[in-house]
Scaffold this motif. Structure first.
Motif, PDB file in Angstrom:
ATOM      1  N   GLY A 104      21.392  -4.423   7.343  1.00 30.90           N
ATOM      2  CA  GLY A 104      20.828  -3.773   6.167  1.00 30.90           C
ATOM      3  C   GLY A 104      19.649  -2.904   6.527  1.00 30.90           C
ATOM      4  N   LEU A 105      19.472  -1.837   5.753  1.00 32.47           N
ATOM      5  CA  LEU A 105      18.335  -0.938   5.959  1.00 32.47           C
ATOM      6  C   LEU A 105      17.552  -0.818   4.660  1.00 32.47           C
ATOM      7  CD1 LEU A 105      18.206   2.307   8.027  1.00 32.47           C
ATOM      8  CD2 LEU A 105      17.189   2.271   5.746  1.00 32.47           C
ATOM      9  N   SER A 106      16.243  -1.019   4.724  1.00 32.87           N
ATOM     10  CA  SER A 106      15.343  -0.910   3.583  1.00 32.87           C
ATOM     11  C   SER A 106      15.741  -1.912   2.495  1.00 32.87           C
ATOM     12  CB  SER A 106      15.335   0.527   3.062  1.00 32.87           C
ATOM     13  OG  SER A 106      14.236   0.753   2.179  1.00 32.87           O
ATOM     14  N   ALA A 107      16.130  -1.447   1.307  1.00 33.28           N
ATOM     15  CA  ALA A 107      16.595  -2.375   0.268  1.00 33.28           C
ATOM     16  C   ALA A 107      17.802  -3.172   0.756  1.00 33.28           C
ATOM     17  CB  ALA A 107      16.949  -1.612  -1.003  1.00 33.28           C
ATOM     18  N   GLY A 132      12.795  -4.160   3.648  1.00 35.41           N
ATOM     19  CA  GLY A 132      12.111  -4.689   2.479  1.00 35.41           C
ATOM     20  C   GLY A 132      12.272  -6.195   2.508  1.00 35.41           C
ATOM     21  N   VAL A 133      11.348  -6.906   1.857  1.00 36.58           N
ATOM     22  CA  VAL A 133      11.403  -8.373   1.810  1.00 36.58           C
ATOM     23  C   VAL A 133      11.050  -8.815   0.401  1.00 36.58           C
ATOM     24  CG1 VAL A 133      10.614 -10.543   2.821  1.00 36.58           C
ATOM     25  CG2 VAL A 133      10.561  -8.454   4.196  1.00 36.58           C
ATOM     26  N   SER A 134      11.916  -9.598  -0.231  1.00 34.85           N
ATOM     27  CA  SER A 134      11.613 -10.054  -1.583  1.00 34.85           C
ATOM     28  C   SER A 134      10.374 -10.949  -1.572  1.00 34.85           C
ATOM     29  CB  SER A 134      12.809 -10.795  -2.184  1.00 34.85           C
ATOM     30  OG  SER A 134      13.139 -11.955  -1.455  1.00 34.85           O
ATOM     31  N   GLY A 135       9.481 -10.698  -2.527  1.00 35.31           N
ATOM     32  CA  GLY A 135       8.257 -11.472  -2.645  1.00 35.31           C
ATOM     33  C   GLY A 135       7.075 -10.903  -1.900  1.00 35.31           C
ATOM     34  N   LEU A 136       7.295  -9.860  -1.103  1.00 38.52           N
ATOM     35  CA  LEU A 136       6.207  -9.210  -0.376  1.00 38.52           C
ATOM     36  C   LEU A 136       5.736  -8.008  -1.175  1.00 38.52           C
ATOM     37  CD1 LEU A 136       4.604  -9.432   2.293  1.00 38.52           C
ATOM     38  CD2 LEU A 136       6.213  -7.804   3.286  1.00 38.52           C
ATOM     39  N   ALA A 137       4.475  -8.002  -1.574  1.00 35.53           N
ATOM     40  CA  ALA A 137       3.951  -6.959  -2.456  1.00 35.53           C
ATOM     41  C   ALA A 137       3.978  -5.592  -1.774  1.00 35.53           C
ATOM     42  CB  ALA A 137       2.535  -7.297  -2.883  1.00 35.53           C
ATOM     43  N   THR A 138       4.312  -4.568  -2.552  1.00 34.46           N
ATOM     44  CA  THR A 138       4.280  -3.181  -2.078  1.00 34.46           C
ATOM     45  C   THR A 138       2.983  -2.539  -2.549  1.00 34.46           C
ATOM     46  OG1 THR A 138       6.689  -2.996  -2.213  1.00 34.46           O
ATOM     47  CG2 THR A 138       5.434  -0.939  -2.175  1.00 34.46           C
ATOM     48  N   PRO A 139       2.252  -1.856  -1.668  1.00 35.26           N
ATOM     49  CA  PRO A 139       0.995  -1.219  -2.081  1.00 35.26           C
ATOM     50  C   PRO A 139       1.262  -0.035  -3.004  1.00 35.26           C
ATOM     51  CG  PRO A 139       1.576  -0.531   0.132  1.00 35.26           C
ATOM     52  CD  PRO A 139       2.563  -1.598  -0.250  1.00 35.26           C
ATOM     53  N   PRO A 140       0.246   0.442  -3.723  1.00 31.91           N
ATOM     54  CA  PRO A 140       0.426   1.635  -4.560  1.00 31.91           C
ATOM     55  C   PRO A 140       0.902   2.819  -3.717  1.00 31.91           C
ATOM     56  CG  PRO A 140      -1.664   0.561  -5.035  1.00 31.91           C
ATOM     57  CD  PRO A 140      -1.129  -0.104  -3.802  1.00 31.91           C
ATOM     58  N   LEU A 141       1.867   3.552  -4.244  1.00 33.01           N
ATOM     59  CA  LEU A 141       2.419   4.719  -3.559  1.00 33.01           C
ATOM     60  C   LEU A 141       2.254   5.920  -4.481  1.00 33.01           C
ATOM     61  CD1 LEU A 141       5.724   3.043  -2.265  1.00 33.01           C
ATOM     62  CD2 LEU A 141       3.593   3.383  -0.969  1.00 33.01           C
ATOM     63  N   PRO A 142       1.129   6.632  -4.409  1.00 32.61           N
ATOM     64  CA  PRO A 142       0.844   7.728  -5.343  1.00 32.61           C
ATOM     65  C   PRO A 142       1.914   8.805  -5.366  1.00 32.61           C
ATOM     66  CG  PRO A 142      -1.117   7.158  -4.065  1.00 32.61           C
ATOM     67  CD  PRO A 142       0.031   6.406  -3.452  1.00 32.61           C
ATOM     68  N   TRP A 143       2.586   9.017  -4.251  1.00 31.32           N
ATOM     69  CA  TRP A 143       3.612  10.062  -4.188  1.00 31.32           C
ATOM     70  C   TRP A 143       4.851   9.734  -5.015  1.00 31.32           C
ATOM     71  CZ3 TRP A 143       7.424   7.302  -1.825  1.00 31.32           C
ATOM     72  CH2 TRP A 143       7.059   6.365  -0.843  1.00 31.32           C
ATOM     73  N   MET A 144       4.916   8.512  -5.549  1.00 29.47           N
ATOM     74  CA  MET A 144       6.034   8.157  -6.426  1.00 29.47           C
ATOM     75  C   MET A 144       5.830   8.636  -7.862  1.00 29.47           C
ATOM     76  SD  MET A 144       8.665   6.825  -5.068  1.00 29.47           S
ATOM     77  CE  MET A 144       9.422   6.310  -6.609  1.00 29.47           C
ATOM     78  N   ILE A 229       5.972  -1.004   5.534  1.00 24.84           N
ATOM     79  CA  ILE A 229       7.290  -1.349   6.073  1.00 24.84           C
ATOM     80  C   ILE A 229       7.129  -2.011   7.442  1.00 24.84           C
ATOM     81  CG2 ILE A 229       9.551  -0.493   6.779  1.00 24.84           C
ATOM     82  CD1 ILE A 229       9.088  -0.297   3.786  1.00 24.84           C
ATOM     83  N   LYS A 230       6.224  -1.495   8.246  1.00 24.07           N
ATOM     84  CA  LYS A 230       5.966  -2.122   9.542  1.00 24.07           C
ATOM     85  C   LYS A 230       5.374  -3.516   9.368  1.00 24.07           C
ATOM     86  CE  LYS A 230       3.904   1.681  11.308  1.00 24.07           C
ATOM     87  NZ  LYS A 230       3.290   2.565  12.321  1.00 24.07           N
ATOM     88  N   ASP A 231       4.557  -3.698   8.338  1.00 30.92           N
ATOM     89  CA  ASP A 231       4.031  -5.033   8.033  1.00 30.92           C
ATOM     90  C   ASP A 231       5.166  -5.984   7.672  1.00 30.92           C
ATOM     91  OD1 ASP A 231       1.451  -4.171   8.483  1.00 30.92           O
ATOM     92  OD2 ASP A 231       0.945  -3.928   6.360  1.00 30.92           O
ATOM     93  N   ALA A 232       6.136  -5.488   6.877  1.00 32.24           N
ATOM     94  CA  ALA A 232       7.285  -6.314   6.499  1.00 32.24           C
ATOM     95  C   ALA A 232       8.108  -6.697   7.725  1.00 32.24           C
ATOM     96  CB  ALA A 232       8.153  -5.569   5.485  1.00 32.24           C
ATOM     97  N   ALA A 233       8.301  -5.742   8.633  1.00 27.91           N
ATOM     98  CA  ALA A 233       9.056  -6.023   9.862  1.00 27.91           C
ATOM     99  C   ALA A 233       8.355  -7.107  10.678  1.00 27.91           C
ATOM    100  CB  ALA A 233       9.209  -4.751  10.681  1.00 27.91           C
ATOM    101  N   ASN A 234       7.044  -7.021  10.785  1.00 25.62           N
ATOM    102  CA  ASN A 234       6.294  -8.034  11.527  1.00 25.62           C
ATOM    103  C   ASN A 234       6.384  -9.401  10.854  1.00 25.62           C
ATOM    104  OD1 ASN A 234       5.315  -6.443  13.695  1.00 25.62           O
ATOM    105  ND2 ASN A 234       3.751  -5.562  12.380  1.00 25.62           N
ATOM    106  N   ALA A 235       6.335  -9.403   9.510  1.00 22.10           N
ATOM    107  CA  ALA A 235       6.434 -10.671   8.776  1.00 22.10           C
ATOM    108  C   ALA A 235       7.781 -11.338   9.025  1.00 22.10           C
ATOM    109  CB  ALA A 235       6.215 -10.433   7.283  1.00 22.10           C
ATOM    110  N   LEU A 236       8.848 -10.541   9.032  1.00 30.95           N
ATOM    111  CA  LEU A 236      10.181 -11.089   9.296  1.00 30.95           C
ATOM    112  C   LEU A 236      10.291 -11.612  10.725  1.00 30.95           C
ATOM    113  CD1 LEU A 236      12.319  -8.363   7.503  1.00 30.95           C
ATOM    114  CD2 LEU A 236      12.211 -10.771   6.853  1.00 30.95           C
TER     115      LEU A 236
END
Length: 274
Positions: A104-107, A132-144, A229-236
């Protein structure tokens, strides 16, 4: 000699032949190749075609299943409560596949992780890419903000175009596939018309349950991906026993396009190992 040539040609056609179907949950899928089953799970905003750069490397070695997540591609829209794990299970059941490797990639990585926790007996290996990891907070992304504004204004095509221009969709290492990626995003513009997404989350979420995953796991992330995303990869990689983390220098979030050759090498090596 002629008989040998014919046999080789027939074999090649059989390997490349694609079969299609729709699961009981309304998810469209395609299969190709022969060998151990490998399921490819795409990112948000695209569809199964995202995996085109990987198909030549995989379908000569594995039975490759790629499907459209709910609301994407040719799959049904999210009109009633659903679970991504049960959606994936419906695809495996439709093909009478008991166990498979999940890529899987991202979602799509989040879907794969959740499924490995919900149905551990049905997973042989995991490849979690730009995860992506369920339960891991995503920071604000102003460009969205402009994307959401366009969607809220009833302009799905404009929302899709703006999304395709965000940092998370930018190719950093190999820009040759940029137009292909944009085309896939634009063909999934209906996503931005959905006002609700009644998905039933994994409870408790994966971030609190990574120790439950026992399948061999490879985590892959681009060196130029977004920090969270790199933080999520490290957490996994830290939370899943025995998980291996590979960082591909110069690659962004959509690294199956951005670093196709290196990514394919990592996939084939890991999926084919014993």
């Amino acid at each position: 000699m002629h008989a040998l040539i014919v046999a080789v040609c027939v074999s090649t056609v059989a390997i490349a032949q694609t079969r299609t179907g729709t699961s009981s949950a309304g998810l469209y899928y395609e299969t190709a190749g022969t060998g151990d089953p490998v399921v490819l799970i795409h990112a948000f905003s695209v569809d199964r075609r995202m995996w085109d750069p990987q198909m030549p490397a995989l379908q000569n070695r594995f039975t490759v299943i790629r499907y459209d997540l709910r609301g994407h591609g040719k799959s049904e829209a999210p009109s009633a409560p659903y679970s991504t794990s049960e959606d994936l299970r419906s695809v495996l059941d439709a093909l009478d596949i008991r166990r498979a490797a999940l890529v899987g990639l991202s979602a799509g990585a989040q879907v794969a992780t959740d499924f490995a926790i919900a149905h551990p007996d049905r997973v042989t290996r995991l490849v979690l890419t730009s995860p992506g990891v369920s339960g891991l907070a995503t920071p604000p992304l102003p460009w969205m903000a402009p994307v959401f504004q366009a969607a809220g204004a009833g302009e799905p095509e404009r929302a899709a175009k703006l999304w395709s221009e965000t940092p998370i969709m930018a190719l950093k290492g190999d820009t040759t596939a940029a137009s292909t990626l944009v085309d896939i995003v634009m063909s999934n513009a209906r996503l931005w018309t959905f006002r609700t997404n009644p998905v039933q989350p994994l409870t408790p979420p994966a971030i609190k349950r990574l120790s439950e995953i026992k399948s061999p796991t490879l985590v892959v992330v681009g060196g130029d991906d977004l920090p969270h995303i790199k933080d999520a990869a490290n957490a996994l990689a830290d939370g899943i026993t025995g998980a291996k983390l590979v960082t591909i220098p110069g690659a962004g979030h959509m690294l199956n396009f951005d670093a196709r050759d290196r990514y394919n090498e990592e996939l084939v090596k890991f999926l084919g190992s014993r």
